[in-house]
Design a protein around this motif. Sequence first.
Motif, PDB file in Angstrom:
ATOM      1  N   ARG A 188     -48.038 -11.919  32.894  1.00  0.00           N
ATOM      2  CA  ARG A 188     -48.520 -13.086  32.149  1.00  0.00           C
ATOM      3  C   ARG A 188     -48.423 -14.359  32.982  1.00  0.00           C
ATOM      4  O   ARG A 188     -49.293 -15.236  32.895  1.00  0.00           O
ATOM      5  N   ALA A 189     -47.390 -14.462  33.816  1.00  0.00           N
ATOM      6  CA  ALA A 189     -47.273 -15.633  34.690  1.00  0.00           C
ATOM      7  C   ALA A 189     -48.418 -15.667  35.698  1.00  0.00           C
ATOM      8  O   ALA A 189     -48.960 -16.737  36.017  1.00  0.00           O
ATOM      9  N   ASP A 194     -53.740 -17.964  37.369  1.00  0.00           N
ATOM     10  CA  ASP A 194     -55.180 -17.744  37.550  1.00  0.00           C
ATOM     11  C   ASP A 194     -55.998 -18.693  36.681  1.00  0.00           C
ATOM     12  O   ASP A 194     -57.010 -19.256  37.135  1.00  0.00           O
ATOM     13  N   MET A 195     -55.575 -18.880  35.436  1.00  0.00           N
ATOM     14  CA  MET A 195     -56.307 -19.792  34.546  1.00  0.00           C
ATOM     15  C   MET A 195     -56.240 -21.227  35.041  1.00  0.00           C
ATOM     16  O   MET A 195     -57.255 -21.940  35.065  1.00  0.00           O
ATOM     17  N   TYR A 282     -62.040 -16.647  31.820  1.00  0.00           N
ATOM     18  CA  TYR A 282     -62.119 -15.787  30.643  1.00  0.00           C
ATOM     19  C   TYR A 282     -61.373 -14.468  30.874  1.00  0.00           C
ATOM     20  O   TYR A 282     -60.656 -13.994  29.993  1.00  0.00           O
ATOM     21  N   ARG A 283     -61.566 -13.862  32.047  1.00  0.00           N
ATOM     22  CA  ARG A 283     -60.865 -12.602  32.331  1.00  0.00           C
ATOM     23  C   ARG A 283     -59.359 -12.816  32.335  1.00  0.00           C
ATOM     24  O   ARG A 283     -58.599 -12.011  31.760  1.00  0.00           O
ATOM     25  N   SER A 284     -58.899 -13.875  32.960  1.00  0.00           N
ATOM     26  CA  SER A 284     -57.459 -14.151  33.015  1.00  0.00           C
ATOM     27  C   SER A 284     -56.900 -14.406  31.620  1.00  0.00           C
ATOM     28  O   SER A 284     -55.808 -13.938  31.286  1.00  0.00           O
ATOM     29  N   PHE A 285     -57.662 -15.128  30.798  1.00  0.00           N
ATOM     30  CA  PHE A 285     -57.225 -15.407  29.432  1.00  0.00           C
ATOM     31  C   PHE A 285     -57.116 -14.112  28.620  1.00  0.00           C
ATOM     32  O   PHE A 285     -56.116 -13.884  27.913  1.00  0.00           O
ATOM     33  N   GLY A 291     -52.392  -8.112  27.590  1.00  0.00           N
ATOM     34  CA  GLY A 291     -51.323  -7.458  28.329  1.00  0.00           C
ATOM     35  C   GLY A 291     -51.792  -6.685  29.549  1.00  0.00           C
ATOM     36  O   GLY A 291     -52.981  -6.656  29.885  1.00  0.00           O
ATOM     37  N   GLU A 292     -50.829  -6.016  30.205  1.00  0.00           N
ATOM     38  CA  GLU A 292     -51.099  -5.342  31.477  1.00  0.00           C
ATOM     39  C   GLU A 292     -52.127  -4.224  31.364  1.00  0.00           C
ATOM     40  O   GLU A 292     -52.841  -3.920  32.325  1.00  0.00           O
ATOM     41  N   GLU A 293     -52.204  -3.590  30.192  1.00  0.00           N
ATOM     42  CA  GLU A 293     -53.138  -2.476  30.054  1.00  0.00           C
ATOM     43  C   GLU A 293     -54.595  -2.910  30.159  1.00  0.00           C
ATOM     44  O   GLU A 293     -55.487  -2.075  30.363  1.00  0.00           O
ATOM     45  N   SER A 294     -54.857  -4.211  30.012  1.00  0.00           N
ATOM     46  CA  SER A 294     -56.237  -4.700  30.103  1.00  0.00           C
ATOM     47  C   SER A 294     -56.600  -5.189  31.500  1.00  0.00           C
ATOM     48  O   SER A 294     -57.729  -5.645  31.717  1.00  0.00           O
ATOM     49  N   GLU A 295     -55.658  -5.103  32.449  1.00  0.00           N
ATOM     50  CA  GLU A 295     -55.932  -5.614  33.790  1.00  0.00           C
ATOM     51  C   GLU A 295     -57.064  -4.823  34.445  1.00  0.00           C
ATOM     52  O   GLU A 295     -57.104  -3.590  34.395  1.00  0.00           O
TER      53      GLU A 295
END
Length: 315
Positions: A188-189, A194-195, A282-285, A291-295
């Motif tokens: 998350r950090a 990135d945002m 948008y991707r970073s948000f 969470g990590e599973e969406s990376e």
Amino acid sequence: MQDDSGISFFAALGSGLWWLIQNLAGAFYNLGYALTHTSSWLDWLSWGNTTEDKQSLMRFVYYGGSVEFFFVVFTAFLVLTAIGAYYRNAMWGMVRGLEGFANGLGRFFAWAGLLMVLQQIIIVFMQRIFTRPDMSFGLGIALEKDISWFAEELKFYNALVVCLCVSYTFVQGGHVRVDLIYAGISHRAKKVIDMIGSLIFMMPLAVVVWMYGWFFLWRHLIVPKPSASDALERLVLKARALRWNVETIAFSPNGFNGYFLFKILLVAFAATVFLHAIAFFYRSFLEFIEGEESEDKYLDKDSLGAGEEAYEGAH
């Protein structure tokens, strides 16, 4: 004196906020007016030579680098962000669309690198083996130029790769990064960094390049030369003496004379970087929220094939 300075500060802050609110609210009107009155700024595309066509071209030049245009884009970004925050699938759709555009554009213009190599080989053969001072290409209507023209044209191929493949390279993770703390912090950090990076660095840089590049482009296409400080009324008055004056000056007597194309690429570079800054934000948000599973979710990355995993990201 201190009370007066404090009042002046808050008065300036209030006027600045009011200016911001006015421009954000006016963006909806400006967009609606532009879409319903396209003839006032797009008639010049008919390549006419009437007074109305010249005035429409000057309006196009003015609004392309204007505060009004900036706030239309900025307000659209805020509205789309609000919609995407509520409907995540819509935001993922925007991410996939913008990244798909960057990938498609980059994959197409990356072939300019091959053209650059082939043309350089032909130039060497023509100069060293056939000792020809010129070359001719084409079917039916031939493009016949001095060899120095084709040699300098190689810079244009290189510019195509640099300006139009920059977002594609970003999507593929190919840019060089200097990592001091990023690798050792939480998921998350990383997304917060990135945002912030997309909002503080990528978007402002793209806006500055666009604002300078837009008028830099048109100053080498038309006369009288437009200026960023000219008001709309002044540009419309200049339209009476308007004529096309496309820059065709080369660095050498017989060299490449299409340097106005580089200025078009500068504007295109700013536009593609700004669009990808939106996609990256948008991707970073979304990856921060989910969470990590969406990376790397829906990320379309190139692959060298099975057994080449060690070289991924290094091409």
